[in-house]
Scaffold this motif. Structure first.
Motif, short mmCIF file in Angstrom:
data_model
loop_
_atom_site.label_atom_id
_atom_site.label_comp_id
_atom_site.label_asym_id
_atom_site.label_seq_id
_atom_site.Cartn_x
_atom_site.Cartn_y
_atom_site.Cartn_z
N LEU A 83 0.81 -1.21 0.00
CA LEU A 83 0.00 0.00 0.00
C LEU A 83 0.85 1.26 0.00
O LEU A 83 0.57 2.21 -0.73
CB LEU A 83 -0.95 -0.01 1.20
N LYS A 84 1.90 1.27 0.79
CA LYS A 84 2.78 2.44 0.89
C LYS A 84 3.36 2.82 -0.47
O LYS A 84 3.40 3.99 -0.85
CB LYS A 84 3.89 2.13 1.89
N GLU A 85 3.81 1.82 -1.23
CA GLU A 85 4.37 2.06 -2.57
C GLU A 85 3.31 2.58 -3.52
O GLU A 85 3.55 3.51 -4.30
CB GLU A 85 4.93 0.76 -3.16
N ALA A 86 2.14 1.96 -3.48
CA ALA A 86 1.05 2.33 -4.39
C ALA A 86 0.61 3.77 -4.18
O ALA A 86 0.34 4.49 -5.14
CB ALA A 86 -0.13 1.38 -4.20
N LYS A 87 0.55 4.20 -2.92
CA LYS A 87 0.13 5.58 -2.63
C LYS A 87 1.06 6.60 -3.29
O LYS A 87 0.61 7.66 -3.72
CB LYS A 87 0.08 5.81 -1.12
N LYS A 88 2.33 6.27 -3.39
CA LYS A 88 3.29 7.18 -4.03
C LYS A 88 3.00 7.35 -5.52
O LYS A 88 3.23 8.41 -6.09
CB LYS A 88 4.72 6.65 -3.85
N LEU A 89 2.49 6.29 -6.15
CA LEU A 89 2.18 6.34 -7.59
C LEU A 89 0.81 6.94 -7.88
O LEU A 89 0.55 7.34 -9.01
CB LEU A 89 2.23 4.93 -8.19
N LEU A 90 -0.05 6.98 -6.88
CA LEU A 90 -1.43 7.42 -7.10
C LEU A 90 -1.73 8.79 -6.50
O LEU A 90 -2.85 9.07 -6.12
CB LEU A 90 -2.39 6.37 -6.51
N THR A 91 -0.74 9.66 -6.45
CA THR A 91 -0.91 10.97 -5.81
C THR A 91 -1.91 11.87 -6.52
O THR A 91 -2.43 12.80 -5.92
CB THR A 91 0.44 11.71 -5.70
N ASN A 92 -2.21 11.59 -7.79
CA ASN A 92 -3.15 12.44 -8.54
C ASN A 92 -4.60 12.00 -8.37
O ASN A 92 -5.49 12.60 -8.95
CB ASN A 92 -2.79 12.43 -10.02
N PHE A 93 -4.82 10.93 -7.59
CA PHE A 93 -6.15 10.38 -7.42
C PHE A 93 -6.51 10.29 -5.94
O PHE A 93 -5.65 10.29 -5.08
CB PHE A 93 -6.22 8.96 -8.03
#
Length: 66
Positions: free
Chosen positions: A22-32
């Motif tokens: 989850l921590k990694e994914a949040k970094k990639l999904l900052t525009n959503f």
């Protein structure tokens, strides 16, 4: 790459975050906006799928498992 004006709607392509923590994914999904379902720390499914173009701020649903 397009130059945006402040009033333009911005669209981004959803990346594949299945299998990530989850921590990694949040970094990639900052525009959503992120909606998290389930328990665990690993993403087992996402909606919408990778490659979908969404307007900035739209919701990405992440389903967690072990």
């Amino acid at each position: 790459e397009k130059k945006y004006e402040w009033y333009d709607k911005k669209y981004y392509t959803v990346p594949n975050v299945v299998g990530m923590e989850l921590k990694e994914a949040k970094k990639l999904l900052t525009n959503f906006e992120i909606n998290i379902n389930g328990t665990g720390n690993t993403i087992i499914e996402q909606s919408p799928k990778e490659g979908t173009r969404l307007q900035e701020g739209n919701i990405i649903r992440l389903y967690l498992g072990n």
